[in-house]
Design an enzyme around this catalytic site. Sequence first.
Site, mmCIF file in Angstrom:
data_model
loop_
_atom_site.group_PDB
_atom_site.id
_atom_site.type_symbol
_atom_site.label_atom_id
_atom_site.label_comp_id
_atom_site.label_asym_id
_atom_site.label_seq_id
_atom_site.Cartn_x
_atom_site.Cartn_y
_atom_site.Cartn_z
ATOM 1 N N MET A 168 -41.888 -67.504 24.244
ATOM 2 C CA MET A 168 -41.685 -67.165 22.838
ATOM 3 C C MET A 168 -40.197 -67.163 22.513
ATOM 4 S SD MET A 168 -43.529 -66.449 20.218
ATOM 5 C CE MET A 168 -43.238 -65.933 18.532
ATOM 6 N N THR A 211 -42.753 -66.108 28.226
ATOM 7 C CA THR A 211 -44.160 -65.698 28.250
ATOM 8 C C THR A 211 -45.054 -66.810 28.788
ATOM 9 O OG1 THR A 211 -43.690 -64.395 26.278
ATOM 10 C CG2 THR A 211 -45.998 -64.659 26.890
ATOM 11 N N HIS A 243 -37.710 -64.972 31.929
ATOM 12 C CA HIS A 243 -37.526 -63.644 31.353
ATOM 13 C C HIS A 243 -38.428 -62.651 32.080
ATOM 14 C CE1 HIS A 243 -36.349 -65.705 27.302
ATOM 15 N NE2 HIS A 243 -35.344 -65.690 28.168
#
Length: 356
Positions: free
Chosen positions: A288, A170, A195
Amino acid sequence: MKIKVLIVDDSALIRGVMKEIINSQPDMEVVGVAPDPLAARDLIKQTNPDVLTLDVEMPKMDGLEFLEKLMRLRPMPVLMVSSLTERGSEITMRALELGAVDFVTKPKISIQSGMLEYTEVITEKIRIASRARIRQRTLGTTAEHAAKPLASLRNPLISSEKLIIIGASTGGTEAIKDFLIQLPSDSPGILITQHMPEGFTRSFANRLDKLCKISVKEAEGGERVLPGHAYLAPGHSHLLLVRSGANYMTRLDQGPPVNRHRPSVDVLFHSAAVSAGKNAVGVILTGMGRDGAAGMLEMRKAGAYNLAQDEASCVVFGMPREAIAIGATHEVASLHELPGRVMEFFAAHGNRAMRV
């Protein structure tokens, strides 16, 4: 205190499904729904939401235009709701550049059942967004760290053996951009896991390639890792570094998710520990969770030198915090300082063994 969420979407169906998903959670509630940004402006003043979900493409005012004004005048955590198309992915990349924390994709078919299946993803991203560090953006913000790339490496001992291995989640799209944009064209080869779902990594790589001195591409697997080139894990596969004779190569793997992620940062870092050892520098950026911490510790034990982004410059400090907590890092620095620290380390150490 529940997380207050405002939904902005021109689709009544999406608004209804999102409301159902969010209100089903004990720790969050929908405080308003708006069919367009103009209606959303009044609701923001009335409800003071913690997180805003925003459709990318809407009538009356484009989602990007609204986001740009919002982040300049009333910064708040924004989660984009994007269509899984080439146009949608390019617009979403721009939204992240403008300050959106993250995004979710609308299902291509059976929107209602598809969105309900996304409940865990959507609600987790809302929770993360509610804790994100949001900065007010000015007209020059997106280019603030792009002024001057670092000088070319002066140390002739630095060889194609050296590598930079990066992991992020994130907030990572902007952090990776700010990191890579400073690197000179003769920097060591770079492997990156961010990600991001399939369909978005290519747009992200293409955007970076246009902005950076180095060449950036979505990894295809089987490529020789070259200096001045960066290889981004595609959204459908883990990216690994492997050795083939005297060369480093990329390899893709569609094995099961690791730490709930594919691509996983731990998978990349573990492969770098095995294949590169002391020739690698590891960098863990905003994100995260704990993906990357264990792999980074393996890199350190194998002789790599590791750096983490500091809390003040992270959108979410989770991944760097976990790596720091288990002793996987040598150094912590702000995002603006990290590229220089990495290149200084290479210039100082050349081909000599890196300290653990």
